[in-house]
Design an enzyme around this catalytic site. Structure first.
Site, PDB file in Angstrom:
ATOM      1  N   HIS A   1     -19.989   1.532  39.042  1.00 34.00           N
ATOM      2  CA  HIS A   1     -19.271   2.803  39.154  1.00 34.00           C
ATOM      3  C   HIS A   1     -20.100   3.958  38.619  1.00 34.00           C
ATOM      4  O   HIS A   1     -21.081   3.781  37.895  1.00 34.00           O
ATOM      5  CB  HIS A   1     -17.915   2.723  38.421  1.00 34.00           C
ATOM      6  CG  HIS A   1     -18.003   2.923  36.943  1.00 34.00           C
ATOM      7  ND1 HIS A   1     -17.921   4.161  36.343  1.00 34.00           N
ATOM      8  CD2 HIS A   1     -18.162   2.031  35.941  1.00 34.00           C
ATOM      9  CE1 HIS A   1     -18.029   4.028  35.041  1.00 34.00           C
ATOM     10  NE2 HIS A   1     -18.177   2.740  34.769  1.00 34.00           N
ATOM     11  N   CYS A   2     -19.679   5.153  39.009  1.00 31.00           N
ATOM     12  CA  CYS A   2     -20.188   6.391  38.438  1.00 31.00           C
ATOM     13  C   CYS A   2     -18.948   7.261  38.246  1.00 31.00           C
ATOM     14  O   CYS A   2     -17.890   6.735  37.902  1.00 31.00           O
ATOM     15  CB  CYS A   2     -21.289   7.017  39.298  1.00 31.00           C
ATOM     16  SG  CYS A   2     -20.903   7.180  41.063  1.00 31.00           S
ATOM     17  N   ILE A   3     -19.028   8.556  38.475  1.00 27.82           N
ATOM     18  CA  ILE A   3     -17.835   9.384  38.305  1.00 27.82           C
ATOM     19  C   ILE A   3     -16.898   9.225  39.502  1.00 27.82           C
ATOM     20  O   ILE A   3     -15.739   8.889  39.358  1.00 27.82           O
ATOM     21  CB  ILE A   3     -18.207  10.873  38.086  1.00 27.82           C
ATOM     22  CG1 ILE A   3     -19.136  11.044  36.866  1.00 27.82           C
ATOM     23  CG2 ILE A   3     -16.944  11.719  37.927  1.00 27.82           C
ATOM     24  CD1 ILE A   3     -18.540  10.676  35.530  1.00 27.82           C
TER      25      ILE A   3
END
EC number: 3.1.3.16
Length: 185
Positions: A121-123
């Protein structure tokens, strides 16, 4: 002898890759399984340990480690998950390619562990995280970049930035050269 036109067909450009991305008609979700036992998601789902446990996630790769709005470290996840954080910026200047191999190795090791499922994941789960998953597919599954991209956009709306696409193209060229060198030897 291959012509310049033949080479252009063999190696896509950033523009060619963006056309593949633009053709994706999927809506962006919090989390999607993009490859068996590999999930790409956003920071909201990464913070929800109950959802992750329910999905059977065992490993978390945070491509926005220590960034505003993206808390996460091993103490946050405790003993329920194995955590790996990469402090990447989603920018046209960030050299994410230095993390391609460590991220691919983490994903590979996660999938080899008993019952291993990994969330990357990231933002928003569109650029940094998807770029690392694409690098993994190229390194460990020997998929050319365009093919890896086509596989992932069938499962999730992603959009790596132009810089990351260019870095993935460089990786694609390196892996292709390496494969050709091995075939010659």
């Amino acid at each position: 002898m291959p012509t310049v036109k033949d080479k252009a067909k063999e190696y896509p450009t950033v523009k060619d890759l963006q056309k593949v991305l633009d053709a994706c008609k999927l809506h962006l979700h919090q989390i999607d399984e993009v490859w068996p036992n590999i999930y790409v998601g956003n920071v909201a789902v990464a913070k929800n340990k109950a959802v992750l446990l329910n999905l059977g996630i065992t490993h978390v790769l945070n491509a926005a480690h220590s960034k505003q709005g993206s808390p996460g470290n091993q103490s946050f996840y405790g003993n329920d998950f194995v955590y790996f954080g990469i402090p990447a910026d989603d920018s046209t200047h960030f050299d994410l390619d230095v993390y391609f191999q460590p991220a691919a190795d983490f994903i590979h090791k996660a999938l080899k562990s008993p019952g291993g499922k990994v969330l990357v994941h990231c933002i928003m789960g569109m650029s940094r995280s998807s770029t690392l998953v694409l690098a993994y597919l190229m390194i460990y599954h020997h998929l050319p970049l365009k093919q890896a991209l086509q596989k992932v956009v069938q499962k999730r709306a992603i959009y790596p930035n132009r810089n990351f696409l260019a870095l993935l193209l460089d990786l694609d060229l390196q892996l292709t050269r390496k494969k050709k060198t091995c075939q010659i030897l």
